[in-house]
Design an enzyme around this catalytic site. Structure first.
Site, PDB file in Angstrom:
ATOM      1  N   CYS A 381     -26.473  10.970  47.155  1.00 33.40           N
ATOM      2  CA  CYS A 381     -26.922  10.774  45.773  1.00 33.40           C
ATOM      3  C   CYS A 381     -26.074   9.775  44.771  1.00 33.40           C
ATOM      4  CB  CYS A 381     -26.831  12.258  45.258  1.00 33.40           C
ATOM      5  SG  CYS A 381     -27.286  12.128  43.387  1.00 33.40           S
ATOM      6  N   CYS A 384     -23.834  11.741  42.415  1.00 35.13           N
ATOM      7  CA  CYS A 384     -22.558  12.521  43.204  1.00 35.13           C
ATOM      8  C   CYS A 384     -21.518  11.623  43.396  1.00 35.13           C
ATOM      9  CB  CYS A 384     -22.961  13.179  44.400  1.00 35.13           C
ATOM     10  SG  CYS A 384     -24.360  14.567  44.138  1.00 35.13           S
TER      11      CYS A 384
END
Length: 461
Positions: A381, A384
């Protein structure tokens, strides 16, 4: 023979504009050290890489190429079939100016710059610097910010050009709104609305061209754009000749970092969208765009209610890999024999990696020896990844404070558990487990800089 046509092509400058282009005009001064015609071509060329320029353009009724109907086959010079994969390799280390010059030289009036009203005004500036005629088009979805419309007007006046606008069909917009409402995308995803307001108008626009120029950069969206080449056969859309391989896509700033784009814009003193000064980086339609906060990736300002894998509207759908042999775990990460192909993140001695058993035990404890801060994440991600530095910094600050900092990988097989038991909404989700309570507290803000995270911890421990 000399061919004179009138269209919206401008030899761009800040003070003058011309809408008449003659094929017999003198050649502009050499800008790039690399010319397409000078680049050796590879031997084998497959069908998907071949182009033919001997057909007369087929003008669609609302194409952005109004002059195409005035050109007959005898006026279109034959060129050799090109291996664009090899061309991408040859231009990989070229500057954006060199790439832009090569694109405009090769395709002339049959190529146009796609302008979104954001920082891709850099493309227009590079085109101006080549000294060649160029064309600009944009998609007006009917839902842009007022600042974006004012920016369009400012750009036209600054460069002395006319942007060629494409609009969605009214009947299609009416059908969508009447059946599903104005804001249905918040419930079932943005793809349907984007398809009506953006993708279909773009498809009509490109049917009048042989090539187009975009502002895609590899660092814009690590999940979908990390491998964007500087030039490619468009994998999704068709050009004027129709069929696979009939449209070429140029990405002159693919290898340029976002901060370098902004350094260029400031140096050249060009107009910029006023939304940028309000925290907007990636700018689209008003309902689907918002400012990003410290610690957030720029693409997080678009369609923020959806997973990272959906951060394409369909204009660059070819960026989303669909490998029939790769099993997707439902989060956009390909697995091979159950092992993710991406490296883990938050790797530091001060961040404890929790297993499924570990996080379950943590949720069951009513009297913990120390409070815990845990991030539910997926290493693929980009959001993230964007907060990795601040989270690691936070863990270092809390190392001697009595607060444990952990991470739990909540994608793949663990995603349903994380949704059901931990309240996972999207990645990343940050949870605080108080010392004397079994109920975790979710971090409510999307501001993920270290000071904001520290304030959250201090308020609860």
């Amino acid at each position: 023979m000399a061919l004179a046509v009138t269209c919206s092509i401008s030899i761009s400058s800040s003070s003058s504009s011309s809408s008449t282009f003659q094929s017999s005009q003198p050649k502009f001064s050499q800008i790039a050290s690399i010319r397409v015609s000078e680049i050796p071509h590879g031997g084998g060329v497959n069908a998907s890489q071949r182009r033919s320029f001997v057909k007369p353009p087929q003008r669609s009724r609302d194409s952005i190429a109004p002059l195409a109907a005035t050109i007959v086959a005898s006026d279109v010079a034959e060129t050799e079939q090109d291996n664009y994969q090899q061309l991408a390799v040859d231009l990989e280390n070229a500057s954006p100016l060199q790439i832009m010059d090569a694109a405009l030289e090769k395709f002339g009036i049959h190529i146009a710059i796609a302008f979104s009203g954001a920082e891709d005004v850099a493309l227009i500036e590079y085109a101006r610097l080549t000294g060649r005629p160029f064309r600009v088009f944009s998609l007006d979805t009917g839902r842009l910010n007022p600042e974006t419309y004012r920016f369009f007007d400012e750009v036209e006046k600054h460069y002395g050009i006319h942007i060629e606008y494409m609009f969605p069909y009214a009947v299609e917009v009416q059908g969508l709104v009447r059946s599903k409402g104005l804001l249905s995308f918040y419930e079932d995803g943005h793809q349907e609305c984007c398809r009506v307001r953006k993708v279909r108008p773009l498809r009509r626009a490109l049917k009048g061209l042989r090539a187009w120029i975009t502002g895609q950069r590899k660092d814009q969206s690590p999940g979908t754009r990390s491998e964007v080449p500087v030039v490619q056969v468009d994998p999704v859309f068709e050009g004027v000749d129709g069929g696979v391989g009939s449209l070429v896509k140029w990405n002159p700033v693919a290898n340029v970092k976002g901060h370098d784009i902004w350094s260029f814009l400031r140096t050249m003193n060009v107009p910029v969208n006023s939304l940028h000064s309000k925290g907007y980086i990636s700018i689209g339609c008003e309902p689907c765009t918002r400012a990003v906060l410290p610690g957030q990736h720029e693409r997080e300002g678009r369609w923020w209610w959806e997973d990272a894998k959906a951060k394409e509207c369909g204009l660059h759908k070819g960026n989303v890999k669909q490998d029939a042999e790769a099993e997707l775990n439902g989060n956009g990460v390909a697995n091979t024999n159950g092992t993710a192909t991406v490296a883990d993140i938050f790797n530091t001695q001060n961040v404890v990696s929790l297993s499924r058993t570990g996080i379950e035990n943590l949720t069951k404890l009513e009297n913990r020896k120390e409070p815990w801060l845990v991030v539910l994440y997926a290493p693929w991600c980009p959001y993230c990844q964007a907060m990795e530095e601040s989270y690691v910094d936070l863990a270092d600050r809390l190392a001697e404070s009595g607060v444990k900092v952990g991470k739990f990988r909540a994608d793949g097989e663990q995603k349903e558990f994380a949704k059901r038991e931990l309240g996972l909404g999207s990645f990343p989700t940050i949870m605080f487990f108080p010392k004397h309570s079994s109920r975790p507290i979710k971090y409510p803000s999307e501001n993920r800089d270290v000071d904001s995270l520290m304030a959250f911890v201090n308020a609860l421990r």
